[in-house]
Scaffold this motif. Structure first.
Motif, short mmCIF file in Angstrom:
data_model
loop_
_atom_site.label_atom_id
_atom_site.label_comp_id
_atom_site.label_asym_id
_atom_site.label_seq_id
_atom_site.Cartn_x
_atom_site.Cartn_y
_atom_site.Cartn_z
N THR A 4 0.83 -1.21 0.00
CA THR A 4 0.00 0.00 0.00
C THR A 4 0.87 1.26 0.00
O THR A 4 0.57 2.24 -0.69
CB THR A 4 -0.93 0.01 1.22
OG1 THR A 4 -1.68 -1.21 1.25
CG2 THR A 4 -1.89 1.18 1.16
N ARG A 10 -6.33 4.29 2.70
CA ARG A 10 -6.26 2.95 3.29
C ARG A 10 -5.22 2.90 4.41
O ARG A 10 -5.44 2.26 5.44
CB ARG A 10 -5.92 1.93 2.21
CG ARG A 10 -6.10 0.49 2.66
CD ARG A 10 -5.99 -0.48 1.50
NE ARG A 10 -6.22 -1.84 1.94
CZ ARG A 10 -6.17 -2.91 1.14
NH1 ARG A 10 -5.91 -2.74 -0.16
NH2 ARG A 10 -6.38 -4.11 1.61
N ARG A 34 -6.40 6.63 -3.07
CA ARG A 34 -7.02 5.41 -2.53
C ARG A 34 -6.11 4.75 -1.49
O ARG A 34 -6.56 4.36 -0.41
CB ARG A 34 -7.31 4.45 -3.68
CG ARG A 34 -7.70 3.05 -3.27
CD ARG A 34 -9.04 3.02 -2.60
NE ARG A 34 -9.47 1.64 -2.33
CZ ARG A 34 -10.50 1.32 -1.57
NH1 ARG A 34 -11.20 2.29 -1.00
NH2 ARG A 34 -10.82 0.07 -1.38
N CYS A 35 -4.82 4.62 -1.81
CA CYS A 35 -3.90 3.93 -0.91
C CYS A 35 -3.59 4.77 0.34
O CYS A 35 -3.42 4.21 1.43
CB CYS A 35 -2.62 3.59 -1.65
SG CYS A 35 -2.84 2.31 -2.91
N ARG A 57 -6.81 4.47 7.53
CA ARG A 57 -7.73 3.59 8.27
C ARG A 57 -6.97 2.55 9.07
O ARG A 57 -7.36 2.20 10.18
CB ARG A 57 -8.69 2.91 7.29
CG ARG A 57 -9.73 3.85 6.69
CD ARG A 57 -10.85 3.08 6.03
NE ARG A 57 -10.37 2.25 4.94
CZ ARG A 57 -10.29 2.67 3.67
NH1 ARG A 57 -10.64 3.92 3.36
NH2 ARG A 57 -9.86 1.87 2.72
#
Length: 449
Positions: free
Chosen positions: A246, A422, A418-419, A425
């Protein structure tokens, strides 16, 4: 009964941050000097004159790309030393390797003098640079982050990242200065001076780094190490490979995108559009200076509102400015070209400072050097080394147009958003844990995404 080991007093956070800044500035100066020379002079110096211009340009960028191939190896080797022995030793070794290789490049014979041996020697020295820079970034980041006060990791971590803009500023400034002597002088000897001058900078950097102290956290990591422990790279790949992967894509624009808006832009502007080298080099110098000014401010903002939010905003800005940047270049207007360069570097600055703390959050202290180095250097190998090559090749296939490079920037930035989200989170449950000390539940395993 043995007395408990006293906790060493931490060194000044600002002193550690400045030591990281000075060292990375010198290493990135050497690295960007190669990138600049590959864009404007290596095609004529190290390759035959009868080779088609496109192939000479591609070959010059190919020598730039090979340095990225060994960066993950440098990250693994120096990550192991940094996680087991200490951050300081690795930073001294990497600085010496980079400095010696860069000085030697300034002494290389040309293709006209020794034929094919010239590009071979250039590639060998570039590989040495790749290994050195592969171990540099992770150690410099951790020296700054692990000595930072709690809640200030993003700001202090940005000092290691500032080395990139300082190095770019010094490099493009040096080439701009040598370009004032005229094209003939620049092509014959002027391009060598920035490489030879790196020797002075390396001596200064070594004096500073040899006085650097390890963070107290390093004593705790060494005390917990046992013979049964796995190699750091094995532990990272087993327990935190998702974080590594990621991180690779979250960093794509900060690495590969950077070279598209500097090296490829320089080659496209001077080659396809016949714009002045001096004008573009001066623009890149101004952009690097802007980056130097705004990166600490954006990193300070990251400590206040969240580092991930700042990075996502920067990636969105890259998407918006990808096409306008090249449209401005095609006008040939100095004002519009400089405005586009400054605007793009402003939004890209939001990616550099906060990313150090974001990645460091994702790995346990005992394997942190190896973990963040793998993410960063694998990303550089894939995106940093080949993004300029891809941009040049796709542009040629499109008849010399800019839009493939703009599309490449937009795609990797969308993936990066997007990464990055991520990673946010995944790090949220531990966001209150300081980066300067290992937590009880994270000491033995890396964080996964």
């Amino acid at each position: 009964m043995s007395q408990p080991r006293p906790t060493p007093a931490p060194q000044s956070p600002m002193r550690a941050a400045l030591a990281a800044l000075v060292g990375t500035s010198i290493e990135w100066y050497d690295f960007y000097a190669f990138a600049t020379a590959a864009a404007i002079v290596f095609d004529d110096v190290f390759f035959p004159a009868d080779m088609p211009p496109f192939l000479r340009t591609l070959s010059a960028f190919g020598t730039f790309a090979v340095g990225f191939l060994l960066r993950p190896l440098g990250g693994i080797v120096f990550g192991h030393i940094g996680d087991r022995v200490g951050r300081k030793k690795t930073l001294v070794i990497t600085l010496m390797m980079m400095g010696i290789a860069s000085f030697a490049i300034g002494l290389l014979p040309t293709y006209a003098q020794v034929g094919v041996l010239a590009p071979v020697l250039l590639i060998v020295l570039r590989l040495v640079q790749g290994i050195a820079i592969g171990g540099e970034w992770g150690g410099a980041v951790l020296v700054a982050v692990e000595n930072a006060p709690q809640g200030r990791a993003t700001f202090f971590g940005s000092f290691a990242q500032l080395g990139s803009s300082v190095g770019a500023l010094l490099s493009t400034g040096a080439f701009s200065l040598m370009n004032l002597w005229g094209d003939e002088a620049f092509d014959s000897w002027g391009w060598r001076v920035p490489f030879l001058a790196s020797a002075i900078l390396v001596i200064i950097g070594l004096v500073i780094r040899l006085r650097l102290e390890e963070a107290p956290l390093m004593d705790e990591i060494r005390a917990e190490h046992t013979e049964e422990d796995k190699l750091p790279v094995v532990e990272v790949l087993q327990s935190a490979w998702r974080t590594v992967l990621t991180g690779v894509f979250a960093l794509a624009t900060a690495t590969g995108g950077y070279y598209v808006v500097t090296s490829f832009l320089l080659a496209y502007g001077t080659g396809e559009l016949r714009l002045s080298e001096s004008m573009l080099l001066n623009g890149l110098t101004l952009a690097a200076f802007l980056e130097l000014l705004v990166t600490p401010a954006l990193s300070w903002l990251g400590d206040r509102v969240g580092a991930h939010k700042v990075v996502v905003a920067g990636l969105a800005g890259v998407i918006v400015l990808s096409v306008p940047q090249f449209l401005a270049l095609e006008t040939g207007s100095v004002v519009l070209v400089y405005a586009a360069m400054l605007g793009m570097r402003l939004v890209m600055s939001a990616l550099y400072g906060p990313i150090a703390a974001i990645l460091a959050e994702g790995f346990a202290p005992r394997v942190r050097y190896t973990g963040i180095s793998l993410s960063y250097q694998v990303c550089n190998m894939i995106f940093g080394g080949f993004a300029p090559l891809a941009a040049v090749s796709l542009s040629a296939l499109a008849g010399g147009h800019y839009w493939p490079a703009a599309a490449l920037l937009m795609v990797i930035s969308a993936i990066g958003i997007r990464c990055t989200l991520r990673l946010r989170r995944a790090a949220a449950p531990r966001s209150s844990a300081p980066l300067t000390a290992p937590s009880a539940d994270a000491t033995r395993a890396g964080t996964t995404v």
